[in-house]
Design a protein around this motif. Sequence first.
Motif, PDB file in Angstrom:
ATOM      1  N   PHE A 278       0.770  -1.011   0.016  1.00 32.09           N
ATOM      2  CA  PHE A 278      -0.506  -0.191  -0.257  1.00 32.09           C
ATOM      3  C   PHE A 278       1.010   1.491   0.229  1.00 32.09           C
ATOM      4  N   LEU A 279       1.710   1.123   1.434  1.00 31.32           N
ATOM      5  CA  LEU A 279       3.103   2.428   0.826  1.00 31.32           C
ATOM      6  C   LEU A 279       3.420   2.070  -0.453  1.00 31.32           C
ATOM      7  N   GLY A 280       3.519   2.079  -1.254  1.00 29.01           N
ATOM      8  CA  GLY A 280       4.514   1.553  -2.251  1.00 29.01           C
ATOM      9  C   GLY A 280       3.493   1.803  -3.302  1.00 29.01           C
TER      10      GLY A 280
ATOM     11  N   ALA B 227       6.096  -5.403  -5.994  1.00 29.21           N
ATOM     12  CA  ALA B 227       5.267  -5.271  -7.640  1.00 29.21           C
ATOM     13  C   ALA B 227       4.793  -3.999  -6.499  1.00 29.21           C
ATOM     14  N   SER B 228       4.568  -3.651  -6.039  1.00 31.84           N
ATOM     15  CA  SER B 228       3.619  -2.332  -5.848  1.00 31.84           C
ATOM     16  C   SER B 228       3.812  -0.775  -6.352  1.00 31.84           C
ATOM     17  N   LEU B 229       5.508  -1.297  -6.564  1.00 31.90           N
ATOM     18  CA  LEU B 229       6.410  -0.335  -7.262  1.00 31.90           C
ATOM     19  C   LEU B 229       6.377   0.238  -9.434  1.00 31.90           C
ATOM     20  N   VAL B 230       5.632  -1.401  -9.064  1.00 33.86           N
ATOM     21  CA  VAL B 230       5.478  -1.699 -10.785  1.00 33.86           C
ATOM     22  C   VAL B 230       4.116  -0.840 -11.092  1.00 33.86           C
ATOM     23  N   PHE B 231       3.047  -1.600 -10.411  1.00 36.36           N
ATOM     24  CA  PHE B 231       1.825  -2.067  -9.828  1.00 36.36           C
ATOM     25  C   PHE B 231       0.905  -0.577  -9.655  1.00 36.36           C
ATOM     26  N   GLY B 232       1.842   0.248  -9.590  1.00 32.89           N
ATOM     27  CA  GLY B 232       1.545   2.266  -8.877  1.00 32.89           C
ATOM     28  C   GLY B 232       1.151   2.167 -10.370  1.00 32.89           C
ATOM     29  N   ILE B 233       1.514   2.502 -11.190  1.00 34.72           N
ATOM     30  CA  ILE B 233       1.307   3.468 -12.290  1.00 34.72           C
ATOM     31  C   ILE B 233       0.301   2.698 -12.911  1.00 34.72           C
ATOM     32  N   ILE B 234      -0.309   1.028 -13.108  1.00 38.39           N
ATOM     33  CA  ILE B 234      -1.211   1.134 -13.730  1.00 38.39           C
ATOM     34  C   ILE B 234      -2.539   0.722 -13.018  1.00 38.39           C
TER      35      ILE B 234
ATOM     36  N   ARG C 147      -4.009  15.935  -5.443  1.00 40.54           N
ATOM     37  CA  ARG C 147      -4.778  15.518  -4.297  1.00 40.54           C
ATOM     38  C   ARG C 147      -5.878  14.715  -4.590  1.00 40.54           C
ATOM     39  N   ASP C 148      -6.308  14.647  -6.140  1.00 46.14           N
ATOM     40  CA  ASP C 148      -7.505  13.706  -6.320  1.00 46.14           C
ATOM     41  C   ASP C 148      -7.242  12.301  -6.239  1.00 46.14           C
ATOM     42  N   ILE C 149      -5.798  12.388  -7.044  1.00 43.41           N
ATOM     43  CA  ILE C 149      -4.976  10.643  -7.437  1.00 43.41           C
ATOM     44  C   ILE C 149      -4.974  10.311  -5.970  1.00 43.41           C
ATOM     45  N   THR C 150      -4.351  11.378  -5.112  1.00 42.96           N
ATOM     46  CA  THR C 150      -4.323  10.314  -3.734  1.00 42.96           C
ATOM     47  C   THR C 150      -4.607   9.997  -3.492  1.00 42.96           C
ATOM     48  N   LEU C 151      -6.273  11.075  -3.020  1.00 47.85           N
ATOM     49  CA  LEU C 151      -7.145  10.348  -2.285  1.00 47.85           C
ATOM     50  C   LEU C 151      -8.097   9.106  -3.294  1.00 47.85           C
ATOM     51  N   GLY C 152      -7.880   9.214  -4.003  1.00 49.54           N
ATOM     52  CA  GLY C 152      -8.565   8.147  -4.983  1.00 49.54           C
ATOM     53  C   GLY C 152      -7.804   6.638  -4.648  1.00 49.54           C
ATOM     54  N   LEU C 153      -6.451   6.991  -4.578  1.00 47.88           N
ATOM     55  CA  LEU C 153      -5.385   5.289  -3.913  1.00 47.88           C
ATOM     56  C   LEU C 153      -5.963   5.713  -2.447  1.00 47.88           C
ATOM     57  N   LEU C 154      -6.154   6.370  -1.817  1.00 49.86           N
ATOM     58  CA  LEU C 154      -6.283   6.080  -0.920  1.00 49.86           C
ATOM     59  C   LEU C 154      -7.319   5.277  -0.628  1.00 49.86           C
ATOM     60  N   LYS C 155      -8.618   5.361  -0.831  1.00 54.77           N
ATOM     61  CA  LYS C 155     -10.032   5.353  -0.986  1.00 54.77           C
ATOM     62  C   LYS C 155     -10.239   3.661  -1.329  1.00 54.77           C
ATOM     63  N   SER C 156      -9.596   3.710  -3.216  1.00 57.01           N
ATOM     64  CA  SER C 156      -9.679   2.419  -3.429  1.00 57.01           C
ATOM     65  C   SER C 156      -8.333   1.458  -2.675  1.00 57.01           C
TER      66      SER C 156
ATOM     67  N   ILE D 294      10.614   3.955  -0.523  1.00 57.61           N
ATOM     68  CA  ILE D 294       9.836   3.842  -0.243  1.00 57.61           C
ATOM     69  C   ILE D 294       9.577   4.930   0.401  1.00 57.61           C
ATOM     70  N   LEU D 295      10.109   4.505   0.997  1.00 57.18           N
ATOM     71  CA  LEU D 295      10.048   5.244   2.550  1.00 57.18           C
ATOM     72  C   LEU D 295      11.065   6.985   2.320  1.00 57.18           C
TER      73      LEU D 295
END
Length: 457
Positions: A58-60, A208-215, A229-238, A364-365
């Motif tokens: 998730f952090l990735g 894998a998260s570092l690669v899947f993140g773009i998808i 901002r909207d993308i970050t909120l969308g990532l958090l919710k989903s 990631i950190l």
Amino acid sequence: MSKQTIRTSSYLFIGSMIFGLFFGAGNLIFPVHMGQEAGQNIFPVVIGFILTGVGLPFLGIMAIGVSKVSSLYELAKRVHPAYAVIFTVLLNLAIGPLFALPRLGSVSYQIGIAPFISGNNYHIILLLFTFCFYCITLALSLKPGKILLWIGKILNPLFLLFLGILMSTALYHANFSAPLPLPVAGTYTTSPFFRGFIEGYNTIDAVASLVFGIIIITTLQSFGLKSPRDITLGLLKSGFIAIFFMSLIYACLAYIGVYSLQYLTISANGGIALAQIAAHFLGTGGSIILAIVVTIACLKTGIGITSAIANSFVHMFPNSLSYRQYTILFSIIAFVMSNISLTQIIILGVPLLMFLYPLCITIILLAFLSPLFQHDSRVYLTTTFCTILAAFGDAVHNLPANITSIPSIENIIAFYHSVLPFFAIGMGWVVPASLGFIAGIIWHCCAPTKSQQISAN
């Protein structure tokens, strides 16, 4: 720009896609076997496992979002351009044709098909099954714009339905009043939390998260989310939808592994354990349901991996092969590699994972902390350099026994044991990475005018 929103149902489908991308072969087999070995120490083991198996992925994803980069390669360039190429290639090969991708076909066969096959035909049927598996994976990977449909709306709901039948049956028949078995020897007894933390590496999800993140970000953008901002909120919710179900299923599978020892012995791997559990409770019907569960799980992850790594290589090497050619190439390599035994694939892949995981965690950190030091590449460089030195020792330590018994290799391992705290539990990188980060911050503060800062565009 005005705030953009999308419907709740869309977040559910995107969360389902995220879950589907990550929850594949290792996610099924490792928690069950881990539960069998953890015994009465299962709780701290599961907590550690969820941190690396769910929290880090998730952090990735969030790291790719908040860093505002177009790919892992762009993020890794903050360390050094040459490092970005080597690290990104190694990472993509690890989650792709050299380890994770062939493991998907091998797991599907061993758990779902092998119980119905006689010994004489095992390898022939394996060849035919994996050929069909990777042909289907390839066909569905050729249209990356359809990933949300195939994974989020079709394959993952089917997977959850059949997996729910198996898990509810196993948990219903578990005798929760019986005393839990003792953990196996080693770190399951002495350091159960850190053992679970390291076991979470085997899912490969943080990598894998570092690669899947773009998808995932591209999918959110297709729904009209454009601003950071909207993308970050969308990532958090989903993302929260995905991590809730992943954590719940991991815990259930691990406890199923613990209570399976009431009627089974510890298996060689989680694939065998799952097959035995399904057959014990539901007979042939259970084996068929398990075959469906495993095949769907591996297929949806295989589609995501093939698409992601093909896109990554096209981005890094735009004048080489096309997206279509890369998907074909990686599918062929995975097909060949999948005809090695599952246990052998895991043995060969673990050293590479132990090397890559600390590098993934630190980058990631650093992506989250980067605004604090104005994205100064020197902080990335010193932290990564120190992490590499420690991660090399972790990789050597996890080589096959016939290699670690060589005197020169034994000396290398003994040296790391003597100088690195926590090396024995697979966390030897923590202190060097922290020292490297501190050194980078001091370097940044002492010569701020000479820093080669990286834009966060």
